[in-house]
Design an enzyme around this catalytic site. Structure first.
Site, PDB file in Angstrom:
ATOM      1  N   GLU A 108       0.760  -3.426  23.656  1.00 32.65           N
ATOM      2  CA  GLU A 108       1.457  -2.181  24.003  1.00 32.65           C
ATOM      3  C   GLU A 108       0.829  -1.522  25.230  1.00 32.65           C
ATOM      4  OE1 GLU A 108       1.351   0.144  20.437  1.00 32.65           O
ATOM      5  OE2 GLU A 108       2.566  -1.276  19.329  1.00 32.65           O
TER       6      GLU A 108
ATOM      7  N   ASP B 192       8.609  -1.620  15.834  1.00 35.52           N
ATOM      8  CA  ASP B 192       7.996  -0.391  16.351  1.00 35.52           C
ATOM      9  C   ASP B 192       6.648  -0.671  16.991  1.00 35.52           C
ATOM     10  OD1 ASP B 192       7.831   2.495  16.702  1.00 35.52           O
ATOM     11  OD2 ASP B 192       6.325   2.489  15.108  1.00 35.52           O
TER      12      ASP B 192
ATOM     13  N   HIS C 181       6.334   2.456  19.327  1.00 33.41           N
ATOM     14  CA  HIS C 181       5.269   2.842  18.389  1.00 33.41           C
ATOM     15  C   HIS C 181       5.402   4.322  18.017  1.00 33.41           C
ATOM     16  CE1 HIS C 181       1.005   1.558  17.032  1.00 33.41           C
ATOM     17  NE2 HIS C 181       1.522   2.434  16.188  1.00 33.41           N
TER      18      HIS C 181
ATOM     19  N   GLY D  60       0.838  -1.194   0.000  1.00 34.12           N
ATOM     20  CA  GLY D  60       0.000   0.000   0.000  1.00 34.12           C
ATOM     21  C   GLY D  60       0.867   1.236   0.000  1.00 34.12           C
ATOM     22  N   ARG D  61       0.366   2.325   0.574  1.00 29.39           N
ATOM     23  CA  ARG D  61       1.126   3.577   0.586  1.00 29.39           C
ATOM     24  C   ARG D  61       2.489   3.396   1.259  1.00 29.39           C
ATOM     25  NH1 ARG D  61      -4.166   5.352   1.559  1.00 29.39           N
ATOM     26  NH2 ARG D  61      -4.914   7.022   0.189  1.00 29.39           N
TER      27      ARG D  61
ATOM     28  N   ARG E 246       1.351  -3.679  12.349  1.00 27.10           N
ATOM     29  CA  ARG E 246       0.540  -4.038  13.508  1.00 27.10           C
ATOM     30  C   ARG E 246       1.316  -5.077  14.323  1.00 27.10           C
ATOM     31  NH1 ARG E 246      -1.811  -0.320  11.733  1.00 27.10           N
ATOM     32  NH2 ARG E 246      -4.027  -0.093  11.179  1.00 27.10           N
TER      33      ARG E 246
END
Length: 317
Positions: free
Chosen positions: A264, A259, A282, A157-158, A235
């Site tokens: 979390e 990350d 994150h 994707g992007r 994710r």
């Protein structure tokens, strides 16, 4: 009287907070001693909600806001929002899609270089005074070159495309997997994740894949192999963390740059203690530039929703 906006998460850009305060009567739920009392007594007056991707908004809270006109998510994750319920109500839910792309891709490459070159471990080696005690070059293990690697991207994707551009600039050969082949992507498509891992020196997770869980497991990590690296800026739950920690500890993969995590801010001790893991909290979108761009998109969504318009970034209407 100013329109009333309920804010579930802080926004870190002072100018945006000033603008919100000038335009709306802001109610900051995260600062309230009794949020439930507020919802009971003033929920019917709230016209807009600003929330974050992790916090989202529960169906129960939505039900206590009968006159809500828009939910503006300051982030790209919407899995914590009951989108089906919002669609039933004709309620726009917006996200800041596109604003994070460049910074997330930058961090993905940064994590991969850091993992390959042992940047964090060597930083600790110098800070702890170990270099003075062990000046021989052999005291630090040789690292892995990033330039020219075969990079497998999960999710074109992007963010995946932005990672591909950056990796290609380092002379890397790019492979990718997604739900289907992309006709406008020149890189080689590999249908299966295990095959992609086997083909790649580094696997970079860029897919939103809100419903996927544990797709990077022991089989994928074994296919990546003892010289392979894993990077996750997508994710946390895409990775089976138990399998990953075992693979890192046993040296079945060379390293990981992470990350995002399953629970979390709780990061497994084995990952925190591993010299093979490069960790972030994150923070992929955590630059002034991106956070301001995201906040501006939130402002636009709130203004459009309160004006009775379909917000430009609506995902549900």
């Amino acid at each position: 009287m100013k329109p009333q906006v309920l804010q579930l998460n802080p926004i870190l850009i002072p100018a945006i907070n000033d603008e919100l305060a000038s335009l709306y009567q802001m109610h900051k739920l995260f600062e309230m001693s009794d949020p439930q009392a507020f919802l009971r007594e003033q929920g019917a007056a709230v016209g807009a909600v600003i929330t974050g991707g992790h916090t989202g908004i529960s169906r129960d809270m939505l039900a206590q806001l009968p006159n809500l006109k828009v939910v503006a998510v300051n982030g790209v994750g919407t899995d914590a929002v009951d989108l089906a319920y919002c669609r039933e109500r004709g309620l726009p839910v917006t996200a800041t899609i596109g604003a994070l792309t460049e910074d997330v891709a930058d961090l993905a490459i940064g994590l991969l270089i850091a993992a390959c070159r042992n940047l964090c471990a060597v930083d600790r080696f110098v800070r702890d005074g170990q270099w003075e005690q062990h000046p021989s070059p052999s005291a630090i293990p040789l690292a892995r070159r990033f330039s020219g690697m075969r990079v497998g991207i999960v999710g074109m994707g992007r963010v995946g495309r932005a990672v591909a551009v950056r990796a290609a600039a380092f002379g890397c050969r790019i492979f990718y997997t997604d739900l289907q082949r992309m006709n406008d992507v020149e890189h080689e498509f590999v249908p299966g994740l295990i095959d992609l891992a086997r083909t790649s020196d580094a696997l970079v997770l860029c897919a939103a894949a809100d419903k996927a869980e544990g797709i990077v497991d022991a089989a994928v990590l074994d296919a990546l192999g003892p010289r392979g690296f894993l990077v996750n800026v997508a994710r946390g739950r895409l990775v089976n963390e138990a399998d990953l920690t075992e693979a890192l500890t046993a040296g079945r993969i060379a390293g990981a740059g992470l990350d995002v995590f399953v629970d979390e801010p709780c990061v497994p001790a084995a990952l925190r203690q591993s010299e093979r893991a490069t960790l972030q909290a994150h923070r992929a979108s955590a630059t002034w530039e991106t956070r301001e761009a995201m906040a501006r998109m939130v402002l636009d969504s709130v203004a459009q929703g309160l004006a009775g318009q379909r917000p430009t970034m609506s995902l549900t209407t």
